[in-house]
Design an enzyme around this catalytic site. Structure first.
Site, short mmCIF file in Angstrom:
data_model
loop_
_atom_site.label_atom_id
_atom_site.label_comp_id
_atom_site.label_asym_id
_atom_site.label_seq_id
_atom_site.Cartn_x
_atom_site.Cartn_y
_atom_site.Cartn_z
N ALA A 1 0.85 -1.18 0.00
CA ALA A 1 0.00 0.00 0.00
C ALA A 1 0.89 1.23 0.00
O ALA A 1 2.03 1.19 0.47
CB ALA A 1 -0.89 -0.01 1.24
N GLY B 1 0.42 -5.21 0.82
CA GLY B 1 -0.79 -5.32 -0.01
C GLY B 1 -0.50 -5.94 -1.37
O GLY B 1 -1.38 -6.53 -1.99
N GLU C 1 -0.57 -9.58 -0.73
CA GLU C 1 -1.98 -9.94 -0.47
C GLU C 1 -2.79 -9.96 -1.76
O GLU C 1 -3.64 -10.84 -1.97
CB GLU C 1 -2.58 -8.94 0.53
CG GLU C 1 -1.98 -9.11 1.93
CD GLU C 1 -2.36 -7.99 2.89
OE1 GLU C 1 -2.32 -6.81 2.49
OE2 GLU C 1 -2.68 -8.29 4.06
N GLU D 1 4.61 -5.19 7.11
CA GLU D 1 3.84 -4.10 7.72
C GLU D 1 4.27 -3.77 9.13
O GLU D 1 4.21 -2.61 9.56
CB GLU D 1 2.34 -4.45 7.73
CG GLU D 1 1.66 -4.42 6.38
CD GLU D 1 1.70 -5.73 5.63
OE1 GLU D 1 2.55 -6.59 5.95
OE2 GLU D 1 0.89 -5.92 4.71
N1 CO8 Z 1 4.47 3.25 -0.70
C1 CO8 Z 1 4.84 4.42 -1.26
N2 CO8 Z 1 5.98 4.56 -1.97
C2 CO8 Z 1 6.76 3.47 -2.12
C3 CO8 Z 1 6.44 2.23 -1.57
C4 CO8 Z 1 5.22 2.14 -0.84
N3 CO8 Z 1 4.79 0.99 -0.30
N4 CO8 Z 1 7.41 1.37 -1.87
C5 CO8 Z 1 8.33 2.03 -2.58
N5 CO8 Z 1 7.94 3.32 -2.74
C6 CO8 Z 1 8.64 4.38 -3.44
C7 CO8 Z 1 9.85 4.86 -2.68
O1 CO8 Z 1 9.49 5.79 -1.68
C8 CO8 Z 1 10.68 5.46 -3.77
O2 CO8 Z 1 10.15 6.70 -4.11
P1 CO8 Z 1 11.13 7.99 -4.33
O3 CO8 Z 1 11.96 7.60 -5.54
O4 CO8 Z 1 10.20 9.11 -4.58
O5 CO8 Z 1 11.95 8.11 -3.10
C9 CO8 Z 1 10.42 4.55 -4.96
O6 CO8 Z 1 9.18 3.86 -4.66
C10 CO8 Z 1 11.48 3.49 -5.15
O7 CO8 Z 1 11.63 2.81 -3.91
P2 CO8 Z 1 13.06 2.59 -3.20
O8 CO8 Z 1 14.00 3.70 -3.57
O9 CO8 Z 1 12.82 2.35 -1.76
O10 CO8 Z 1 13.53 1.27 -3.96
P3 CO8 Z 1 14.52 0.15 -3.39
O11 CO8 Z 1 14.80 -0.74 -4.54
O12 CO8 Z 1 15.67 0.78 -2.68
O13 CO8 Z 1 13.67 -0.63 -2.26
C11 CO8 Z 1 11.72 -1.75 -1.40
C12 CO8 Z 1 12.55 -1.38 -2.65
C13 CO8 Z 1 12.50 -2.73 -0.51
C14 CO8 Z 1 10.46 -2.41 -1.92
C15 CO8 Z 1 11.37 -0.49 -0.59
O14 CO8 Z 1 10.85 0.50 -1.46
C16 CO8 Z 1 10.36 -0.71 0.50
O15 CO8 Z 1 10.71 -1.22 1.55
N6 CO8 Z 1 9.08 -0.32 0.26
C17 CO8 Z 1 8.04 -0.40 1.26
C18 CO8 Z 1 7.60 -1.85 1.45
C19 CO8 Z 1 6.51 -1.93 2.50
O16 CO8 Z 1 6.71 -1.65 3.66
N7 CO8 Z 1 5.32 -2.39 2.07
C20 CO8 Z 1 4.19 -2.56 2.95
C21 CO8 Z 1 3.35 -1.32 2.93
S1 CO8 Z 1 2.01 -1.41 4.08
C22 CO8 Z 1 0.84 -2.36 3.28
O17 CO8 Z 1 1.03 -2.82 2.18
C23 CO8 Z 1 -0.43 -2.58 3.99
C24 CO8 Z 1 -1.50 -3.13 3.06
C25 CO8 Z 1 -2.81 -3.00 3.74
C26 CO8 Z 1 -3.97 -3.16 2.80
C27 CO8 Z 1 -5.17 -2.77 3.57
C28 CO8 Z 1 -6.46 -3.02 2.87
C29 CO8 Z 1 -7.57 -3.21 3.90
#
Ligand code: CO8
Length: 257
Positions: free
Chosen positions: A66, A108, A111, A131
């Protein structure tokens, strides 16, 4: 319909493909992209020329979860009332959906892949539920579907031990159907979808439905449900065609009715 965050195409006869297209955010999920995904899949679901769907992202990310930047200021009421948190539209599709997953499938994103009916992965796919690391927990089925798919021990480690499953591990654990090299996983997913699309669709629909019921019903109720659906297939034109084709030793010409 015009979409801004996804792309759609029909890459093979009977196959509808939806591709997440927010590369700058690694396909992070928000109300707009999930709404567009659901609308596009529903439109393929209603399309008589389509028999199976493929949901994919980019080679680098199926979806990194998400959108944390948008959720940052969200209240519980925002989350409750936002369409983004109601993913029943994905589970409600009648036709099968195959997730073609490469790169990150986190939170997400993982999921959403698990809500699909089959998962084809590239060798670089990584499945995780991180998460807890941002102070929340899975909310779209992670604790339930991942646990059913891979068992309690692995699910605990994924959700509490920061362990992402590699494609190979996910296949061994029963989460993923098939793993292919990066350059062929999508073509393989489309080929699989093409094979499903060529099958008699009333049977396909009833089989998908009955398998999903197996996740929820006790065995006796599931067997009863299956038997009723089995009897229903005897009312289809394709049952007569399929059996006639077998006896006459010729390929069946399905009417999907
Ligand atoms: N949300 C927003 N932006 C994101 C997300 C995200 N989940 N993931 C990556 N991005 C963005 C980064 O901020 C970055 O943006 P910018 O260039 O503007 O800084 C761009 O994408 C590229 O990301 P990275 O530079 O971080 O890329 P890396 O290759 O270094 O890392 C990762 C990749 C490991 C995937 C890293 O981006 C990361 O850890 N992302 C977050 C992962 C995470 O925590 N996901 C869980 C989110 S919570 C969730 O999914 C809850 C779901 C609930 C659903 C509910 C329905 C009822």
């Amino acid at each position: 319909m015009t979409y801004e965050t996804i792309l759609t195409e029909t890459p093979a006869p009977g196959v509808g493909l939806v591709r997440l297209n927010r590369p700058a955010a690694l396909n992070a999920l928000n109300a707009q992209i999930t709404g567009e995904i659901f609308s596009a899949l529903e439109s393929f679901d209603r399309d008589e020329t389509i028999g199976c769907m493929v949901l994919t992202g980019s080679d680098k990310a199926f979806a990194a979860g998400a959108d944390i930047k948008q959720m940052r200021e969200a209240s519980p009421v925002d989350m409750l009332t936002d369409d983004f948190t109601d993913w029943r539209r994905l589970s409600a599709l009648a036709k099968p959906v195959i997730a073609a997953v490469s790169g990150w499938a986190l939170g997400g994103g993982c999921e959403m892949a698990m809500m699909c009916d089959m998962i084809v992965a590239s060798e670089s796919a990584k499945f995780g539920q991180p998460e807890v690391g941002i102070g929340i927990m899975p909310g779209a089925g992670g604790t339930q579907r991942l646990t059913r798919a891979v068992g309690k021990a692995v699910a605990m480690e994924v959700m509490l031990g920061s362990r992402n499953l590699t494609a190979e591990e996910a296949e061994a654990a029963g989460l993923v159907n098939r793993v292919y090299p990066l350059d062929s996983y999508l073509a393989e997913a489309v080929a699989l979808a093409g094979k499903v699309a060529a099958l008699p669709r009333v049977s396909v629909r009833l089989i998908k439905d009955a398998i999903n019921k197996a996740e929820e019903l006790p065995l006796s109720a599931g067997l009863e449900y299956e038997k009723k659906s089995f009897f229903l297939t005897f009312a289809t034109e394709d049952k007569h065609e399929g059996m006639a084709a077998f006896v006459e030793e010729r390929p069946a010409q399905w009417k999907h009715r």
